[in-house]
Design a protein around this motif. Structure first.
Motif, mmCIF file in Angstrom:
data_model
loop_
_atom_site.group_PDB
_atom_site.id
_atom_site.type_symbol
_atom_site.label_atom_id
_atom_site.label_comp_id
_atom_site.label_asym_id
_atom_site.label_seq_id
_atom_site.Cartn_x
_atom_site.Cartn_y
_atom_site.Cartn_z
ATOM 1 N N THR A 102 80.351 42.975 33.443
ATOM 2 C CA THR A 102 78.925 43.328 33.436
ATOM 3 C C THR A 102 78.417 43.579 32.020
ATOM 4 N N ILE A 105 78.417 39.640 30.467
ATOM 5 C CA ILE A 105 77.741 38.507 31.109
ATOM 6 C C ILE A 105 76.320 38.305 30.578
ATOM 7 N N GLY A 106 75.590 39.395 30.342
ATOM 8 C CA GLY A 106 74.219 39.278 29.820
ATOM 9 C C GLY A 106 74.164 38.608 28.466
ATOM 10 N N ILE A 108 76.448 36.769 26.996
ATOM 11 C CA ILE A 108 76.980 35.403 27.087
ATOM 12 C C ILE A 108 75.940 34.478 27.707
ATOM 13 N N GLU A 109 75.295 34.942 28.767
ATOM 14 C CA GLU A 109 74.256 34.122 29.415
ATOM 15 C C GLU A 109 73.101 33.860 28.449
ATOM 16 N N TRP A 110 72.710 34.869 27.688
ATOM 17 C CA TRP A 110 71.627 34.691 26.719
ATOM 18 C C TRP A 110 72.038 33.665 25.667
ATOM 19 N N ARG A 112 74.154 31.290 26.003
ATOM 20 C CA ARG A 112 74.294 29.978 26.641
ATOM 21 C C ARG A 112 72.946 29.302 26.885
ATOM 22 N N THR A 113 71.924 30.084 27.188
ATOM 23 C CA THR A 113 70.647 29.493 27.598
ATOM 24 C C THR A 113 69.541 29.572 26.559
ATOM 25 N N ASP A 114 69.593 30.541 25.656
ATOM 26 C CA ASP A 114 68.503 30.752 24.712
ATOM 27 C C ASP A 114 68.961 30.385 23.313
#
Length: 162
Positions: A102, A105-106, A108-110, A112-114
């Motif tokens: 938790t 993940i935030g 890493i996701e940021w 990956r996408t931004d």
């Protein structure tokens, strides 16, 4: 003729005090939970200031987190610190695996996408949150490593026999 006598080593003596690795892991767990509390406070302040969440949702989040953090403090202080082996595995699973996921993940996701690093709000709040998150992640990793050191393993094993 075989003898049953043997020379005792320092590892054969069971102290009532936990070894340094367990004491340090206890401190690291308290630091990790404290960092989680600090992150929650910053998140609540941010949600209140920008109005992104209704007040009831903020109160519910704070209440839920208070119960979780309170429970973790009890597990660390009353069970882990005193040598209950199940608490070591619970903390490793809940905080070392689920909690770490938790935390990571935030970001890493940021990543990956931004792709717009210029959109980062380089405010004091951002730096405070980033510093606390870094402390949080470091404390969790440190605690997990320390609580499975050989001295800690021996101590937990000896406590189980009592």
């Amino acid at each position: 003729m075989a003898t049953t006598e043997r020379t005792l080593t320092i590892h054969d003596v069971v102290s009532s005090e936990p070894p340094v690795a367990v004491r340090a892991a206890t401190g690291a767990w308290f630091l990790a939970v404290g960092a989680g509390v600090a992150e929650s406070v910053l998140g609540a302040i941010d949600a209140i200031s920008d109005g992104s969440m209704p007040a009831a949702a903020i109160v519910a989040q704070v209440g839920f987190r208070a119960i979780v953090y309170g429970g973790l403090f009890v597990v660390i202080d009353k069970y882990f610190r005193l040598g209950r082996n199940w608490s070591r595995h619970l903390l490793a699973g809940l905080l070392g695996v689920v909690g770490m996921a938790t935390l990571l993940i935030g970001p890493i996701e940021w990543l990956r996408t931004d792709e717009d690093f210029g959109a980062i709000d380089l405010s004091p709040g951002f730096f405070a949150f980033a510093a606390i998150r870094a402390i949080h992640v470091t404390a969790v990793i440190t605690a997990v490593v320390l609580m499975y050191q050989p001295d800690a393993n021996r101590w937990f094993r000896a406590k189980r026999r009592r």
